[in-house]
Scaffold this motif. Structure first.
Motif, mmCIF file in Angstrom:
data_model
loop_
_atom_site.group_PDB
_atom_site.id
_atom_site.type_symbol
_atom_site.label_atom_id
_atom_site.label_comp_id
_atom_site.label_asym_id
_atom_site.label_seq_id
_atom_site.Cartn_x
_atom_site.Cartn_y
_atom_site.Cartn_z
ATOM 1 N N ILE A 94 11.019 11.171 6.660
ATOM 2 C CA ILE A 94 11.273 9.857 7.254
ATOM 3 C C ILE A 94 9.952 9.111 7.434
ATOM 4 N N ALA A 95 8.942 9.807 7.913
ATOM 5 C CA ALA A 95 7.624 9.178 8.097
ATOM 6 C C ALA A 95 7.038 8.751 6.748
ATOM 7 N N LEU A 96 7.242 9.570 5.722
ATOM 8 C CA LEU A 96 6.725 9.214 4.395
ATOM 9 C C LEU A 96 7.420 7.971 3.846
ATOM 10 N N GLN A 97 8.719 7.881 4.059
ATOM 11 C CA GLN A 97 9.444 6.706 3.576
ATOM 12 C C GLN A 97 8.988 5.445 4.315
ATOM 13 N N LEU B 208 7.323 2.131 2.537
ATOM 14 C CA LEU B 208 7.826 0.775 2.724
ATOM 15 C C LEU B 208 6.770 -0.134 3.341
ATOM 16 N N SER B 209 5.973 0.392 4.255
ATOM 17 C CA SER B 209 4.886 -0.398 4.843
ATOM 18 C C SER B 209 3.847 -0.759 3.794
ATOM 19 N N SER B 210 3.579 0.163 2.889
ATOM 20 C CA SER B 210 2.595 -0.093 1.835
ATOM 21 C C SER B 210 3.086 -1.170 0.878
ATOM 22 N N GLU B 211 4.394 -1.213 0.630
ATOM 23 C CA GLU B 211 4.941 -2.239 -0.268
ATOM 24 C C GLU B 211 4.698 -3.636 0.282
ATOM 25 N N LEU C 104 4.502 10.084 -3.796
ATOM 26 C CA LEU C 104 4.357 10.232 -2.362
ATOM 27 C C LEU C 104 4.521 11.678 -1.925
ATOM 28 N N TYR C 105 5.565 12.341 -2.408
ATOM 29 C CA TYR C 105 5.813 13.728 -2.001
ATOM 30 C C TYR C 105 4.806 14.689 -2.615
ATOM 31 N N ARG C 106 4.337 14.388 -3.817
ATOM 32 C CA ARG C 106 3.292 15.213 -4.425
ATOM 33 C C ARG C 106 2.002 15.149 -3.609
ATOM 34 N N ALA C 107 1.642 13.948 -3.191
ATOM 35 C CA ALA C 107 0.423 13.769 -2.396
ATOM 36 C C ALA C 107 0.554 14.459 -1.045
#
Length: 82
Positions: A54-57, A61-64, A75-78
């Motif tokens: 949830i935090a990653l999502q 979205l904030s980065s977009e 994102l998940y790989r990083a």
């Protein structure tokens, strides 16, 4: 200084009745839904994984908003990379 504090906050308890029949019925309904959610969440082997996703999502979205676009895969790989 009158009956209110320096920040003009209302005094407690509020002058209106909060524990009405309608509010209590909704609270009972919310309690049932939360109990069901707790039961479902208990079936997830690693709940921390769900919470971190949830935090990653949210971060994606904030980065977009700043025109930084990344895929969920990146994102998940990083996040998994030590």
């Amino acid at each position: 200084m009158g009956p209110q504090s320096r920040c003009d906050l209302p005094l407690l308890p509020p002058p209106v009745k909060l524990e009405t029949k309608a509010v209590l019925k909704r609270a009972i309904s919310a309690n049932r839904v939360l109990a069901n959610l707790r039961g479902l969440a208990a079936q997830i082997p690693n709940q921390g994984m769900l919470v971190s996703s949830i935090a990653l999502q949210e971060a994606r979205l904030s980065s977009e908003i700043e025109n930084i676009v990344t895929t969920n895969d990146e994102l998940y790989r990083a996040d998994a990379d030590p």
